[in-house]
Write a protein that holds these residues in place. Sequence first.
Motif, PDB file in Angstrom:
ATOM      1  N   UNK A  24      14.632   6.487  -2.749  1.00 36.85           N
ATOM      2  CA  UNK A  24      15.059   5.248  -2.120  1.00 36.85           C
ATOM      3  C   UNK A  24      14.898   4.035  -3.022  1.00 36.85           C
ATOM      4  N   UNK A  25      14.363   4.237  -4.214  1.00 37.89           N
ATOM      5  CA  UNK A  25      14.093   3.132  -5.125  1.00 37.89           C
ATOM      6  C   UNK A  25      15.292   2.903  -6.036  1.00 37.89           C
ATOM      7  N   UNK A  78       9.530  -3.149  -2.584  1.00 39.53           N
ATOM      8  CA  UNK A  78       9.859  -2.904  -1.178  1.00 39.53           C
ATOM      9  C   UNK A  78      10.322  -4.181  -0.481  1.00 39.53           C
ATOM     10  N   UNK A  79      11.391  -4.073   0.287  1.00 35.27           N
ATOM     11  CA  UNK A  79      11.906  -5.223   1.018  1.00 35.27           C
ATOM     12  C   UNK A  79      12.634  -6.237   0.165  1.00 35.27           C
ATOM     13  N   UNK A 118       1.971  -4.326  -2.658  1.00 31.79           N
ATOM     14  CA  UNK A 118       1.428  -3.556  -3.778  1.00 31.79           C
ATOM     15  C   UNK A 118       1.045  -2.145  -3.356  1.00 31.79           C
ATOM     16  N   UNK A 119       0.504  -1.999  -2.146  1.00 33.47           N
ATOM     17  CA  UNK A 119       0.145  -0.662  -1.668  1.00 33.47           C
ATOM     18  C   UNK A 119       1.370   0.247  -1.614  1.00 33.47           C
ATOM     19  N   UNK A 120       2.515  -0.331  -1.296  1.00 31.73           N
ATOM     20  CA  UNK A 120       3.746   0.450  -1.224  1.00 31.73           C
ATOM     21  C   UNK A 120       4.392   0.616  -2.593  1.00 31.73           C
ATOM     22  N   UNK A 121       4.282  -0.407  -3.439  1.00 33.45           N
ATOM     23  CA  UNK A 121       5.017  -0.404  -4.703  1.00 33.45           C
ATOM     24  C   UNK A 121       4.347   0.402  -5.809  1.00 33.45           C
ATOM     25  N   UNK A 122       3.021   0.428  -5.850  1.00 34.75           N
ATOM     26  CA  UNK A 122       2.343   1.130  -6.948  1.00 34.75           C
ATOM     27  C   UNK A 122       2.726   2.612  -7.009  1.00 34.75           C
ATOM     28  N   UNK A 123       2.722   3.364  -5.900  1.00 32.29           N
ATOM     29  CA  UNK A 123       3.168   4.761  -5.991  1.00 32.29           C
ATOM     30  C   UNK A 123       4.608   4.891  -6.468  1.00 32.29           C
ATOM     31  N   UNK A 124       5.458   3.940  -6.107  1.00 31.40           N
ATOM     32  CA  UNK A 124       6.844   3.982  -6.576  1.00 31.40           C
ATOM     33  C   UNK A 124       6.919   3.766  -8.073  1.00 31.40           C
ATOM     34  N   UNK A 125       6.105   2.858  -8.592  1.00 32.77           N
ATOM     35  CA  UNK A 125       6.081   2.631 -10.030  1.00 32.77           C
ATOM     36  C   UNK A 125       5.556   3.864 -10.777  1.00 32.77           C
ATOM     37  N   UNK A 126       4.550   4.505 -10.241  1.00 40.07           N
ATOM     38  CA  UNK A 126       4.001   5.700 -10.900  1.00 40.07           C
ATOM     39  C   UNK A 126       5.045   6.803 -10.958  1.00 40.07           C
TER      40      UNK A 126
END
Length: 254
Positions: A24-25, A78-79, A118-126
């Motif tokens: 979804x990213x 996110x968002x 950040x809680x949502x975005x960090x896993x997406x960045x990893x």
Amino acid sequence: MNTLHFTAETSKNGVLERDFTLGEVAGVLWSPAAGSDRAPLVLMGHGGGTHKKWPAMVGRAERLVHDGGFHVAVIDAPGHGGRPRTPYDEQEIAALFEARAAGEPEGPIVVRYNAQLAERAVPEWLATLDALQELPEIGADGPVGYYGLNMGTAIGVPLVAAEPRITAAVLGLHWPDALAETAKRITIPVEFDLQWDDEHIPRESGLALFDAFASTEKSLHVNAGSHKELPRFEADSAVRFFARHLRRTVTAPA
């Protein structure tokens, strides 16, 4: 997450721009158009209310590619961008606009909302970093940097603290409230930007976040001006910073 898929490609003035999706990213990867040699990767976080192709992002990416020979990747937070907002996103954005209209401090709302993002975005960045390092022109053994101001710092501090592959970071323009304890775990070289006349972030707050980093090599770049008046030459400084620490491996395009 799913496999990284390139969805569009353009090339201009020696810079190859490729849009991609990863589940979804949505993201974009800028690279030197000439040559296939491996080059360091800079991950770049955008500010609040903007997106991956905001003019400031494009300008910084082009500098990093032209003058440093780097690959540069940005993903929509996110968002943001074309990504749907959750009810929580809508609630926090409305609260921010209400505070702004009433002349009340925005900091408490921004800090709270950015911490949740950040809680949502960090896993997406990893996951994005994992996928990018599978590309032959980047590879799994190359150095990685992170460049993010404002909300990009709110996401970047926990990302850098969690990811040992990132070995240098340019950060700044954020409050210390939710970040200082995490910053104490960061020991890599850091370049930190601060606006002396920031109408949102008091000087002592910006200085407190800079002081929190445990890095033995860190530099503070202070400029006169308001929150949005960071001089453009700081982007040039960031290129030189990453060139020193990421050991560039390609020649910048002419």
